[in-house]
Each structure stands twice: as structure tokens, then as C-alpha cells.
Motif scaffolding. Structure first.
Motif, PDB file in Angstrom:
ATOM      1  N   GLU A   1       2.610   4.264   0.580  1.00  0.00           N
ATOM      2  CA  GLU A   1       3.954   4.645   0.131  1.00  0.00           C
ATOM      3  C   GLU A   1       4.126   4.332  -1.358  1.00  0.00           C
ATOM      4  O   GLU A   1       4.897   3.445  -1.733  1.00  0.00           O
ATOM      5  N   THR A   2       3.410   5.080  -2.173  1.00  0.00           N
ATOM      6  CA  THR A   2       3.520   4.878  -3.618  1.00  0.00           C
ATOM      7  C   THR A   2       4.811   5.511  -4.129  1.00  0.00           C
ATOM      8  O   THR A   2       5.434   6.340  -3.455  1.00  0.00           O
ATOM      9  N   ILE A   3       5.192   5.127  -5.334  1.00  0.00           N
ATOM     10  CA  ILE A   3       6.418   5.663  -5.943  1.00  0.00           C
ATOM     11  C   ILE A   3       6.342   7.181  -6.066  1.00  0.00           C
ATOM     12  O   ILE A   3       7.279   7.901  -5.726  1.00  0.00           O
ATOM     13  N   GLU A   4       5.189   7.679  -6.538  1.00  0.00           N
ATOM     14  CA  GLU A   4       5.038   9.116  -6.776  1.00  0.00           C
ATOM     15  C   GLU A   4       5.079   9.919  -5.481  1.00  0.00           C
ATOM     16  O   GLU A   4       5.589  11.043  -5.450  1.00  0.00           O
ATOM     17  N   LYS A   5       4.544   9.372  -4.394  1.00  0.00           N
ATOM     18  CA  LYS A   5       4.475  10.096  -3.125  1.00  0.00           C
ATOM     19  C   LYS A   5       5.798  10.086  -2.366  1.00  0.00           C
ATOM     20  O   LYS A   5       6.041  10.944  -1.511  1.00  0.00           O
TER      21      LYS A   5
END
Length: 246
Positions: free
Chosen positions: A234-238
Motif C-alpha cells: 500500500e504505497t502512496i502512489e498506488k
């Protein structure tokens, strides 16, 4: 035969005085007198009670008297309209109670980027400065950073921008992810607001905690859901939409 004559004739057949008939109908003797002289008319419930007392059908009692038929028809329509009005007001009250419950008792909706239009962005430069801790005498250097004031508006009729809450979810060296909470509301509520993203430089003195040189992302619940379903990091970009570019 008019209903006035029917009431008078049938009352006498039953050997009832006006007072005795009035007592059975829970009305005054004077009202019975008005009915029998054609100066007044019973309502539908009273006609139904008269049919029981006289052992006659309602049709027989009102047959031939157009005025009473018209009156009973209007009374029936008025009752239907009144019932419809009561139901409408009840539904409106439920909606109003639900609205205020959502507005004051429940935290408002998560604002998505599609709900907002950015009008302008003001970036405030915060210069590096040195301060002394009065309690310990320690000299602390507070790093340079930026804060943002973002003017936004919405066309969502159910979103009120009167009070927007900003939460930082996560951040890394390149980006910060924020979540915005608004309020439930209708079209007459506030549709423009200022979102403030303050500096966190007083909370931590490292670059990880600063806004400077970082893009701001707005958390997207649909992207986050897909990321979780696909067992991805759950990265910021995704899990976000790009809100402000540095």
C-alpha cells in the motif's frame, strides 16, 4: 328522500327522541335538530353509525340527497390529502433527522479528488531558524520547510466544505499522503473552502517529516481497496491521487 327526512322518519320508527339519538351518537341534541331541518349534515362516521342504529345501508340513508353525497366525497378527499400530507411530513422529518445525525454525530465523508476543483494554491516558505529552549538552554536549529493553503470548491450537492479535517497518513522522501474529511450537506451549504497542510518541522527535525520537496497525494479509497485485494504494497502512489506537485 333527503337525508334530513330519512333521519327524522327513521328516528321516529325506532321511537327515539332527538336527545336519545344524540346520546347514541355522542353528539348534542341541537346537532340532531340541525340534521333533521337540513341546516347541517353528518360526517361519514356519523352516517355509518346511523346506518347501524336504523338498520339501513349507508346508500339507503344518503340516496337522493346530492348535497350529502358531495359533502361526504369532499370529506373523503380531504382525509386522503391529510393522510398523504402526514406521510410526507413524516418522511421529511426522518430525512431531516438523518441529515443532522450524519452532520453532527458521524464523521463526514472521505473527500475524493473527483469531488474537488483546485482554485489556487498558496505556498508559504518557512525559513530555517535557530531557537533556544528556555527550560534547558539547548540551541535547536529548525529546518526550512513549506506549508500550503489550497483553495478548493465542489459541485457535489451532498458535500459540505464548511469544516475540512486534514490527516497525514504516511510519507516518504518524495511524497506525503493525506486524507480529507468533509461534512454531509445539501446544495445550500458551503461549497468553497481553504485546505491547510501545515509544516511538521516542529514535530521532527529530519527530512522525513517535512513538506519541502515533496508532492502531496490524496488518499483514494477505491485504489486502496484494489491494492489490498491484489495483495500489493500500500504505497502512496498506488493508493492515492496526485493532489499538488512540488
Amino acid at each position: 328522500m333527503k337525508i334530513a327526512d330519512t333521519i327524522r322518519v327513521e328516528r321516529k320508527k325506532k321511537e327515539l327522541t332527538q336527545a336519545q339519538l344524540a346520546e347514541q351518537l355522542f353528539v348534542s341534541r341541537q346537532l340532531i335538530s340541525k340534521w333533521e331541518t337540513g341546516k347541517g349534515y353528518p360526517d361519514l362516521e356519523q352516517v355509518a353509525k346511523l346506518s347501524e342504529i336504523f338498520d339501513l345501508s349507508i346508500d339507503t340513508i344518503i340516496k337522493g340527497d346530492n348535497k350529502i353525497v358531495t359533502k361526504l366525497t369532499l370529506d373523503t378527499k380531504r382525509k386522503k390529502w391529510l393522510q398523504a400530507l402526514v406521510i410526507t411530513l413524516f418522511v421529511a422529518l426522518i430525512i431531516l433527522i438523518s441529515f443532522f445525525t450524519f452532520t453532527f454525530l458521524i464523521e463526514g465523508p472521505v473527500i475524493q479528488l473527483k469531488d474537488l476543483k483546485i482554485v489556487n494554491v498558496k505556498k508559504k516558505e518557512l525559513m530555517e531558524k535557530t531557537v533556544r529552549n528556555k527550560a534547558t538552554g539547548q540551541i535547536i536549529t529548525i529546518p526550512a520547510d513549506v506549508s500550503y493553503e489550497i483553495k478548493v470548491k465542489t459541485s457535489n450537492p451532498f458535500l459540505n466544505l464548511n469544516h475540512i479535517k486534514v490527516y497525514k497518513n504516511q510519507e516518504n522522501k518524495q511524497a506525503i499522503q493525506v486524507t480529507l474529511f468533509g461534512q454531509y450537506g445539501l446544495w445550500w451549504n458551503k461549497k468553497e473552502s481553504i485546505i491547510t497542510i501545515p509544516s511538521s518541522r516542529m514535530e521532527g527535525l529530519t527530512g522525513e517529516n517535512l513538506n519541502i520537496y515533496k508532492n502531496i497525494y490524496l488518499w483514494n479509497k477505491e485504489k486502496s481497496k484494489i491494492t489490498i485485494q491484489n495483495s500489493q504494497d500500500e504505497t502512496i502512489e498506488k493508493t492515492s491521487d496526485l493532489f499538488i506537485t512540488w
